[in-house]
Design a protein around this motif. Structure first.
Motif, PDB file in Angstrom:
ATOM      1  N   ASN A  81       0.817  -1.219   0.000  1.00 37.75           N
ATOM      2  CA  ASN A  81       0.000   0.000   0.000  1.00 37.75           C
ATOM      3  C   ASN A  81       0.853   1.273   0.000  1.00 37.75           C
ATOM      4  OD1 ASN A  81       1.010   0.158   2.610  1.00 37.75           O
ATOM      5  ND2 ASN A  81      -0.921  -0.448   3.584  1.00 37.75           N
ATOM      6  N   ASN A  82       2.158   1.101   0.094  1.00 40.70           N
ATOM      7  CA  ASN A  82       3.098   2.227   0.117  1.00 40.70           C
ATOM      8  C   ASN A  82       2.877   3.191   1.272  1.00 40.70           C
ATOM      9  OD1 ASN A  82       4.604   1.511  -2.223  1.00 40.70           O
ATOM     10  ND2 ASN A  82       2.967   2.333  -3.530  1.00 40.70           N
ATOM     11  N   LEU A  83       2.094   2.756   2.264  1.00 38.94           N
ATOM     12  CA  LEU A  83       1.817   3.618   3.414  1.00 38.94           C
ATOM     13  C   LEU A  83       2.474   3.089   4.693  1.00 38.94           C
ATOM     14  CD1 LEU A  83      -1.999   4.353   2.823  1.00 38.94           C
ATOM     15  CD2 LEU A  83      -0.054   5.832   2.277  1.00 38.94           C
ATOM     16  N   THR A  84       2.578   1.804   4.799  1.00 39.31           N
ATOM     17  CA  THR A  84       3.139   1.187   6.010  1.00 39.31           C
ATOM     18  C   THR A  84       4.321   0.298   5.657  1.00 39.31           C
ATOM     19  OG1 THR A  84       1.588  -0.670   5.845  1.00 39.31           O
ATOM     20  CG2 THR A  84       0.908   1.231   7.195  1.00 39.31           C
ATOM     21  N   LYS A  85       5.043  -0.065   6.721  1.00 44.11           N
ATOM     22  CA  LYS A  85       6.195  -0.948   6.560  1.00 44.11           C
ATOM     23  C   LYS A  85       6.062  -2.130   7.522  1.00 44.11           C
ATOM     24  CE  LYS A  85       9.355   2.694   5.018  1.00 44.11           C
ATOM     25  NZ  LYS A  85      10.629   3.418   5.269  1.00 44.11           N
TER      26      LYS A  85
END
Length: 288
Positions: A257-261
């Motif tokens: 989602n390119n928001l979390t890691k």
């Protein structure tokens, strides 16, 4: 036999008294000769050299052999006795060495707990010994020898080594059951100490074979989180007191989602070798 021959034989028969006299004289002569000459000693010596001397030598050899064997047997008995003493001494020293190693190990663990107690000196704590655990290599669930009589309650935080072990889930008068943060499916609210970014640490006994557990939902908007960063309990956790060290970031990857890691972290506690723990008596709700 003819009468003539019979008469001749009877005519030459020597009377017994004369025969006895002759034999006596012969014996006396032999005795005199024996005492005055060595005429008989030479044959006797010759005979003894072939008969008596070898027999005596044989007896001497047998006696010497038996004596030597007796001495060897005595020495063997002494050696066996000394060997038994040495074995007993080795057993005693081995026991002492094992005891010293155990005491050294326990002293090291107690020093770790003492240092940990000093690090979190703002909390009231009690030491406890682990008396039982679930099957397997890991201390994912275990029982300690302290309970409600010692002031322990459900959700009391448990620490050991260098940081967080888990929390109390059941309490009896003289015992309590603890579940650790590495247990399958156990979620722990955490944060990156350097940045304050929140994340969720999830227990996984399968990954513990590699010495790591999973984490997810890390919001690193400033991209400042790096491998090796400290992970501690979060301020927003409803079960754990804030700031207790959990581990270090081992891997770091961006989610789809390119928001979390997410990734894996290495716990600071050795969950394979636990004997004693510290139980913090205050609950998170009591500290707030």
């Amino acid at each position: 036999m003819s009468p003539i021959l019979k008469r001749k034989k009877e005519k030459f028969r020597l009377p017994s008294k004369y025969l006895l006299f002759i034999m006596t004289v012969v014996c006396i002569v032999i005795m005199i000769v024996s005492f005055t000459t060595n005429i008989f000693s030479i044959p006797l010596n010759y005979i003894s050299s072939y008969l008596i001397v070898p027999f005596e030598n044989g007896l001497t050899s047998v006696g010497t052999y038996c004596l030597n064997k007796t001495e060897e047997f005595g020495k063997l008995q002494d050696v066996l006795a000394e060997n038994e003493k040495l074995k007993e001494e080795i057993d005693r020293l081995t026991t002492e060495n094992t005891s010293l190693q155990q005491e050294k190990y326990e002293l090291t663990k107690l020093r770790e707990l003492y240092a940990l107690d000093a690090e979190y000196d703002e909390y009231d704590k009690i030491g406890a010994r682990i008396i039982a655990r679930d099957a397997g290599n890991w201390y994912s669930n275990f029982v300690i020898d302290k309970g409600s009589n010692d002031g322990i309650q459900v959700n009391c935080n448990v620490i050991a080594g260098s940081g967080l072990v888990g929390r109390v889930i059941e309490v009896g008068p003289n015992h309590a059951k603890v579940t650790s943060i590495i247990s399958d499916g156990i979620n722990t609210s955490a944060m990156i100490l350097a940045t304050g970014d929140n994340l969720i640490v999830t227990g996984n006994l399968s990954t513990m074979k590699e010495g790591v557990v999973e984490y997810s939902q890390l919001v690193d908007s400033s991209n400042k989180v790096t491998v090796g960063d400290k992970v501690v309990t979060s301020n927003i956790s409803d079960q754990y007191l804030p700031g207790i060290l959990i581990g270090y970031i081992n891997t770091l990857s961006t989610d789809s989602n390119n928001l979390t890691k997410s990734g894996y972290l290495t716990p600071v506690v050795d969950f394979e070798h636990l004997n004693e723990v510290l139980v913090i008596k205050q609950l998170k709700q009591q500290v707030n």
